[in-house]
Design an enzyme around this catalytic site. Structure first.
Site, PDB file in Angstrom:
ATOM      1  N   PHE A   1       0.761  -1.063  -0.425  1.00 64.73           N
ATOM      2  CA  PHE A   1       0.172   0.063  -0.118  1.00 64.73           C
ATOM      3  C   PHE A   1       0.606   0.984  -0.374  1.00 64.73           C
ATOM      4  O   PHE A   1      -0.026   2.391   0.590  1.00 64.73           O
ATOM      5  CB  PHE A   1      -0.629   0.064   1.022  1.00 64.73           C
ATOM      6  CG  PHE A   1      -2.100  -1.018   1.096  1.00 64.73           C
ATOM      7  CD1 PHE A   1      -2.701  -1.094  -0.615  1.00 64.73           C
ATOM      8  CD2 PHE A   1      -3.258  -0.591   1.778  1.00 64.73           C
ATOM      9  CE1 PHE A   1      -3.655  -1.986  -0.592  1.00 64.73           C
ATOM     10  CE2 PHE A   1      -4.504  -1.949   1.965  1.00 64.73           C
ATOM     11  CZ  PHE A   1      -4.527  -2.234  -0.109  1.00 64.73           C
ATOM     12  N   ARG A   2       2.163   0.989   0.021  1.00 67.10           N
ATOM     13  CA  ARG A   2       3.247   2.006  -0.430  1.00 67.10           C
ATOM     14  C   ARG A   2       3.702   3.030   0.573  1.00 67.10           C
ATOM     15  O   ARG A   2       4.370   4.561  -0.265  1.00 67.10           O
ATOM     16  CB  ARG A   2       2.791   3.111  -1.692  1.00 67.10           C
ATOM     17  CG  ARG A   2       2.302   1.926  -2.763  1.00 67.10           C
ATOM     18  CD  ARG A   2       3.308   0.647  -3.408  1.00 67.10           C
ATOM     19  NE  ARG A   2       3.572   0.278  -5.087  1.00 67.10           N
ATOM     20  CZ  ARG A   2       4.452  -1.267  -4.397  1.00 67.10           C
ATOM     21  NH1 ARG A   2       5.235  -1.522  -3.604  1.00 67.10           N
ATOM     22  NH2 ARG A   2       4.224  -1.723  -5.816  1.00 67.10           N
TER      23      ARG A   2
ATOM     24  N   ASN B   1       8.072  -3.034   2.083  1.00 68.99           N
ATOM     25  CA  ASN B   1       8.907  -2.188   0.935  1.00 68.99           C
ATOM     26  C   ASN B   1       8.049  -0.674   0.473  1.00 68.99           C
ATOM     27  O   ASN B   1       8.272  -0.591  -0.619  1.00 68.99           O
ATOM     28  CB  ASN B   1       8.876  -2.798  -0.536  1.00 68.99           C
ATOM     29  CG  ASN B   1       8.088  -3.232  -1.390  1.00 68.99           C
ATOM     30  OD1 ASN B   1       6.794  -3.224  -0.816  1.00 68.99           O
ATOM     31  ND2 ASN B   1       8.083  -3.267  -2.329  1.00 68.99           N
TER      32      ASN B   1
ATOM     33  N   LYS C   1       9.093 -10.519   6.610  1.00 68.24           N
ATOM     34  CA  LYS C   1       9.218 -10.869   5.563  1.00 68.24           C
ATOM     35  C   LYS C   1      10.699 -10.435   4.797  1.00 68.24           C
ATOM     36  O   LYS C   1      11.522  -9.936   5.129  1.00 68.24           O
ATOM     37  CB  LYS C   1       8.726  -9.603   4.452  1.00 68.24           C
ATOM     38  CG  LYS C   1       8.652  -9.399   3.105  1.00 68.24           C
ATOM     39  CD  LYS C   1       8.287 -10.305   2.161  1.00 68.24           C
ATOM     40  CE  LYS C   1       8.187 -10.361   0.647  1.00 68.24           C
ATOM     41  NZ  LYS C   1       7.700  -9.351  -0.105  1.00 68.24           N
TER      42      LYS C   1
ATOM     43  N   HIS D   1       9.426 -13.822  -0.361  1.00 67.98           N
ATOM     44  CA  HIS D   1       9.527 -14.147  -2.166  1.00 67.98           C
ATOM     45  C   HIS D   1      10.830 -14.310  -2.327  1.00 67.98           C
ATOM     46  O   HIS D   1      12.414 -14.543  -1.708  1.00 67.98           O
ATOM     47  CB  HIS D   1       9.861 -12.581  -2.465  1.00 67.98           C
ATOM     48  CG  HIS D   1      10.123 -11.744  -4.052  1.00 67.98           C
ATOM     49  ND1 HIS D   1       9.059 -11.005  -4.595  1.00 67.98           N
ATOM     50  CD2 HIS D   1      11.014 -12.685  -5.374  1.00 67.98           C
ATOM     51  CE1 HIS D   1       9.224 -11.185  -5.667  1.00 67.98           C
ATOM     52  NE2 HIS D   1      10.345 -11.907  -5.848  1.00 67.98           N
TER      53      HIS D   1
ATOM     54  N   HIS E   1       3.093 -15.741  -3.489  1.00 63.40           N
ATOM     55  CA  HIS E   1       2.521 -15.607  -4.587  1.00 63.40           C
ATOM     56  C   HIS E   1       3.821 -16.912  -5.555  1.00 63.40           C
ATOM     57  O   HIS E   1       4.843 -17.131  -6.193  1.00 63.40           O
ATOM     58  CB  HIS E   1       3.735 -14.539  -5.527  1.00 63.40           C
ATOM     59  CG  HIS E   1       4.368 -13.553  -4.898  1.00 63.40           C
ATOM     60  ND1 HIS E   1       6.379 -13.980  -4.927  1.00 63.40           N
ATOM     61  CD2 HIS E   1       4.700 -12.728  -4.737  1.00 63.40           C
ATOM     62  CE1 HIS E   1       6.481 -12.982  -4.460  1.00 63.40           C
ATOM     63  NE2 HIS E   1       6.037 -12.261  -4.220  1.00 63.40           N
TER      64      HIS E   1
ATOM     65  N   ASP F   1      -0.876  -9.628  -3.501  1.00 61.65           N
ATOM     66  CA  ASP F   1       0.487  -9.516  -3.887  1.00 61.65           C
ATOM     67  C   ASP F   1      -0.301  -7.549  -4.307  1.00 61.65           C
ATOM     68  O   ASP F   1       0.297  -7.169  -5.521  1.00 61.65           O
ATOM     69  CB  ASP F   1       1.025  -9.721  -4.652  1.00 61.65           C
ATOM     70  CG  ASP F   1       2.309  -9.469  -5.057  1.00 61.65           C
ATOM     71  OD1 ASP F   1       2.859  -8.594  -3.958  1.00 61.65           O
ATOM     72  OD2 ASP F   1       3.363  -9.843  -6.372  1.00 61.65           O
TER      73      ASP F   1
ATOM     74  N   HIS G   1       1.765   0.775  -9.021  1.00 63.02           N
ATOM     75  CA  HIS G   1       2.520   1.118 -10.060  1.00 63.02           C
ATOM     76  C   HIS G   1       1.580   2.181 -10.733  1.00 63.02           C
ATOM     77  O   HIS G   1       0.714   1.649 -11.447  1.00 63.02           O
ATOM     78  CB  HIS G   1       3.016   1.142 -10.918  1.00 63.02           C
ATOM     79  CG  HIS G   1       4.128   0.095  -9.699  1.00 63.02           C
ATOM     80  ND1 HIS G   1       5.200   0.743  -9.440  1.00 63.02           N
ATOM     81  CD2 HIS G   1       4.363  -1.564 -10.214  1.00 63.02           C
ATOM     82  CE1 HIS G   1       5.868  -0.006  -8.097  1.00 63.02           C
ATOM     83  NE2 HIS G   1       5.233  -1.892  -8.908  1.00 63.02           N
TER      84      HIS G   1
ATOM     85  N   GLY H   1       4.839  -4.768 -11.223  1.00 62.10           N
ATOM     86  CA  GLY H   1       3.606  -5.040  -9.711  1.00 62.10           C
ATOM     87  C   GLY H   1       2.213  -4.088 -10.438  1.00 62.10           C
ATOM     88  O   GLY H   1       1.943  -4.208 -11.509  1.00 62.10           O
TER      89      GLY H   1
END
Ligand code: DOR
Length: 446
Positions: free
Chosen positions: A66-67, A97, A150, A182, A236, A307, A311, A326
């Site tokens: 969610f940035r 991230n 993570k 990941h 994923h 996921d 962007h 993404g």
């Protein structure tokens, strides 16, 4: 029963209890499920007629980006969770991230504070593992609102990376919460980068980040997890080979796949969607997609996560490989997967297992994941008979697009209810953003 009153009654729906579907009313008091069965007319201060509808346990999406902080031009906690509840999702786990990366207890606390009064659904945040915070992970993974740890074994969006086995072994030796990983092998990604360096068609994305890149990292992770006796969650999964391999390691390893890897396949998806189909690990050929469906059928896959990785269209329009990886997904998870249910690829019982019971079991969520007395009154109310087209215009994400634009969905979430409060009904938000941090069994109470 007859004199009891409730805050909310969902009346006459097909209710998915742990024992399967029952025709029943569901009564809610103080945010929790008080009764499943027959409830006298008028006993609820608020009543929702669910005749012809199906009442599922609230869908939990355990992988979203969610940035916020730092990348709010793509998304933030308000817009991301708005998309979640419009799509029928009642809880999300958000990835570290961001900018800065979420690698400290303060980083988790900051995200929890940002969610207050702005998050539309319940939420928790992953603590990113990095070389310099390994000694603190055991302590910091237990802060309120932390979903677990993570690890990025291969670099993707952002700078988080744990590329070598020695550091990864230390991460796995620290603490006890679920470690979500990941799996792409960074050394192989570097070796093969020349395949796309300087420009290439986006169809090369799954060539560069090939099946062996994913399998190699997954095998390294599982070997280290078995040595450490640490429970890990492989995010994923994209290859048939990983499904076969992971089937032999289910005592310690849980497995996620995504709606997009179960639905899209290369090269068709790349030809049709261009860089919108670009994500990590990549969308692959149809035989890998078939392998993932075998993993769903055989029980190897434990959970579906979206996921959601937004962007902007402008960013996505950069020529590959400068285009970021993404795609959005939190809002489309439910209708896309219900369409697979309608088309017979999985049962509704399996859908509930993958989207409610699965996340609750893997991450040790307290009080969520099933419709049972005493549990949080989180419901995804769906109409299995409706047909609707998914469009970009419906997407609440700040980036405003979905790879599923034009997809004919069979099944749709018509209400989202969180701890007894209706937050979405018939595509409209209701009330105010009242999401709270998810509680976890291992570090309860928060
Ligand atoms: O495609 C991806 N996008 N994969 C990831 O692992 C990260 C994500 C993002 O944050 O953009």
């Amino acid at each position: 029963m007859s004199t009891e009153t409730f805050d909310l009654v969902l009346r006459n729906g097909t209710v998915w209890t742990p024992g399967g579907p029952v025709e029943a009313d569901v009564a809610v008091r103080d945010g929790r499920i008080a009764h499943v069965g027959s409830v006298p007319v008028g006993a609820g201060a608020q009543e929702v007629d669910c005749t012809g509808l199906t009442v599922l346990p609230g869908v939990i999406d355990s992988q979203v980006h969610f940035r916020e902080p730092g990348l709010e031009h793509k998304e933030d906690l308000e817009t991301g969770t708005r998309g979640a509840v419009l799509g029928g999702v009642t809880g999300i786990f958000e990835m570290p991230n961001t900018n800065p990366s979420t690698t400290t207890a303060e980083g988790i606390a900051d995200k929890v504070a940002r969610g207050k009064g702005r998050a539309w659904c319940d939420h928790a945040f992953f603590l990113g593992a990095a070389g310099d915070n390994v000694d603190h992970l055991a302590e910091w993974e237990r802060v309120p609102g932390c979903a677990g740890v993570k690890v990025f074994m291969g670099s993707s969006t952002g700078s988080l990376l744990v590329e070598d086995d020695a550091v990864l072994a230390r991460v796995l030796a620290a603490g006890s919460r679920r470690v979500a990983v990941h799996c792409e092998d960074e050394a192989r990604l570097r070796e093969r980068r020349h395949l796309v360096e300087g420009g290439a068609p986006v169809t090369m994305h799954p060539e560069w980040r090939d099946a062996e890149t994913a399998l190699r990292a997954t095998k390294r992770l599982v070997a280290l997890a078995e040595k450490a006796r640490r429970r890990v969650h492989v995010l994923h999964i994209t290859t048939a080979e990983e499904i076969d391999f992971l089937a032999g390691h289910k005592d310690l390893v849980t497995v996620e796949t995504t709606p997009q890897h179960l639905t899209l396949a290369g090269p068709e998806a790349y030809e049709r969607l261009g860089t919108k189909a670009q994500m990590n690990p990549p969308i692959r050929e149809a035989h890998h997609r078939d392998g993932l469906w075998r993993g769903i059928a055989q029980g190897v896959v434990d959970v579906i996560g979206s996921d959601h990785a937004p962007h902007t269209l402008e960013e996505k329009a950069k020529p590959y490989p400068a285009s970021p990886s993404g795609m959005t997904g939190v809002q489309t998870l439910v209708p896309v997967m219900l369409t697979h249910v309608a088309e017979g690829r999985l049962s509704l019982a399996r859908f509930v297992d993958l989207t409610s019971a699965g996340p609750a079991r893997i991450f040790g969520i307290a009080g969520k994941g099933r419709i049972a007395r005493g549990y949080d009154a989180d419901f995804t109310v769906v109409d299995l008979k409706t047909t609707r087209e998914i469009t970009d215009a419906w997407i609440a994400s700040r980036c405003g697009w979905t790879p599923f634009d034009g997809f004919q969905a069979k099944g749709w979430a018509v209400a989202t209810i969180i701890r007894g409060t209706i937050v979405m009904r018939d595509d409209e938000l209701q009330g105010t953003a009242m999401g709270q941090p998810v509680r976890f069994q291992e570090c309860y109470p928060v």
